[in-house]
Design a protein around this motif. Structure first.
Motif, short mmCIF file in Angstrom:
data_model
loop_
_atom_site.label_atom_id
_atom_site.label_comp_id
_atom_site.label_asym_id
_atom_site.label_seq_id
_atom_site.Cartn_x
_atom_site.Cartn_y
_atom_site.Cartn_z
N TYR A 76 18.11 -46.61 4.91
CA TYR A 76 18.09 -45.33 5.61
C TYR A 76 19.22 -44.46 5.08
O TYR A 76 20.12 -44.92 4.37
N GLU A 135 10.48 -41.57 8.17
CA GLU A 135 9.78 -40.97 7.05
C GLU A 135 8.29 -41.30 7.09
O GLU A 135 7.89 -42.37 7.56
N LYS A 139 7.62 -46.21 -1.95
CA LYS A 139 6.89 -46.43 -0.70
C LYS A 139 6.73 -47.91 -0.37
O LYS A 139 6.18 -48.26 0.67
N LYS A 166 17.57 -40.66 8.57
CA LYS A 166 16.18 -40.76 8.12
C LYS A 166 15.94 -42.20 7.68
O LYS A 166 16.59 -42.71 6.76
N LYS A 226 13.88 -44.83 5.81
CA LYS A 226 12.95 -44.83 4.68
C LYS A 226 11.73 -45.70 5.01
O LYS A 226 11.84 -46.73 5.68
N TYR A 227 10.58 -45.26 4.51
CA TYR A 227 9.30 -45.90 4.85
C TYR A 227 8.82 -46.73 3.67
O TYR A 227 8.45 -46.18 2.63
N GLY A 269 10.34 -30.82 9.00
CA GLY A 269 11.28 -31.33 8.01
C GLY A 269 11.80 -30.32 7.02
O GLY A 269 12.64 -30.64 6.18
#
Length: 395
Positions: A51, A69, A88, A121, A123-124, A343
């Motif tokens: 993150y 995200e 991703k 944020k 992260k995804y 965003g």
């Protein structure tokens, strides 16, 4: 050792310059949660989650906004393998720094209500809206389906860094992250002090159980494959799964009925991802009849535009039986051909940001969070809103 030629006044000036540079800089370093690996909380490729955090200060030092995200989903082994070696699906492929904007923006003029909060944020990298939890790992694919564990690992890390003392907090997200914000909202609130003001914001995450142009529900099949592959059942809100099929609990219209925490929904009634993938997915538009219309509403035939307007009615109905049925929730449902509007500074609170009820998104969310004003507004049908021009042209 300091240079004796520089007196106290120089040190003060240098400190001011450094603070200004920090305030204007946009390179927020990545935080890798190495300890997450021990609990099996890993990305698709087995790397630890990550993150970005910009710490709060002043009046915002005990306020937290955790933004998840987005980035779609993978519903089968093939599509997950395609993500595995990208940002991703792996923290090893993520950028080391990133800038924040919109709801995470740090400039007071552009984000007056949240600029000095602790802004994060997540992260995804799991492909399941942070819901997966499968213990076994196929030795051939070496894919890990652990999105739910990732969420817990990151949240635990943030709690240890001070979020356990939060006075105000928001769980938010965009697209797949906006759905995740809904699915994890009540859990998030339960982890924070009872005295804290806690609310959630979902941007472009209100995916509907909508009928497609072939008269079926291809999106339900798609969500069903995600839930099955990632083992999401036990991670979904039990208040929903106790009443209906697990895959239906991936749809906000059913989850928000029993949510306890206040939610603000930012969404277009003509969300371009949903028009492309819920209304006219490629699986039912094999001849490409809808291709031009999906990419530009100005290219829709009269019959297609009527179908698009009917999809808006499906969306509004899904809203009315879910999030829109509760007075404590907020709604900003415009008619822009858009997907994710929180965003970016351009669509959050800028001079040319979309307006609804003479109010921009950033102000609507801030007023709602701080209970300065309620906000539940739904736009007239496309193309009635002239403030959408900038958004539509950038889509």
């Amino acid at each position: 050792m300091g240079d004796s030629r520089f007196g106290p006044q120089w040190h003060c000036l240098l400190l001011v310059v450094c603070l200004l540079l920090r305030a204007e800089g946009d390179s927020i370093p990545i935080t890798i949660v190495e300890t997450a690996k021990a609990r099996g909380a890993v990305c698709l490729d087995g790397s630890p989650p990550a993150y970005h955090i910009d710490k709060g200060y002043g009046s915002g030092i005990n306020n937290w906004i955790v933004h998840m995200e987005g980035g779609g989903w993978c519903d089968d082994v093939k599509s997950c393998l395609e993500r595995k070696n990208t940002y991703k699906g792996s923290s090893l492929k993520m950028e080391k720094t990133m800038g924040f904007s919109g709801i995470l923006g740090k400039k007071q003029a552009a984000n007056p209500d949240f600029y000095n909060w602790n802004r994060i944020k997540i992260k995804y990298c799991d492909g399941s809206s942070f819901t997966g939890d499968v213990e076994g790992v196929d030795p051939k694919t070496k894919l890990y389906f652990r999105g739910e564990r990732i969420w817990w690992a990151v949240i635990d890390d943030l709690l240890a860094k001070g979020m356990k003392n939060a006075q105000n907090a928001i769980l938010s997200g965009c697209s797949a992250g906006g759905l995740a914000a809904i699915l994890h909202c009540d859990k998030f609130k339960s982890l924070l002090p009872a005295t804290a003001k806690v609310k959630c914001v979902s941007d472009a995450g209100y995916f509907i159980h909508g009928q497609d142009v072939a008269g079926g529900y291809e999106i339900q099949k798609f969500f069903g494959r995600i839930v099955g592959l990632h083992g999401s059942v036990k991670s979904l809100p039990p208040s929903c799964t106790s009443r209906m099929k697990p895959e239906l609990c991936f749809f906000p219209q059913y989850v928000t009925r029993t949510m306890q925490t206040p939610l603000f929904v930012i969404n277009s009634a003509y969300d371009f991802w949903q028009l492309k993938n819920v209304l006219a997915p490629s699986a039912v538009d094999s001849k490409g009849t809808w291709k031009s219309c999906k990419l530009d509403l100005k290219k829709c035939s009269a019959a297609q535009l009527k179908t698009v307007h009917n999809f808006r009615l499906q969306f509004l109905n899904a809203l009315s039986i879910g999030a829109g049925s509760k007075p404590s929730n907020g709604l900003f449902i415009n008619s822009c051909y858009a997907h994710c509007q929180s965003g970016s500074a351009a669509t959050w609170l800028a001079d040319k940001s979309p307006v609804l009820g003479n109010t921009k998104i950033g102000k609507a969310v801030g007023d709602w969070f701080y209970d300065r004003a309620k906000f539940q507004k739904i736009d007239c049908p496309y193309p009635c809103n002239p403030t959408c021009v900038k958004v539509d042209s950038d889509s």
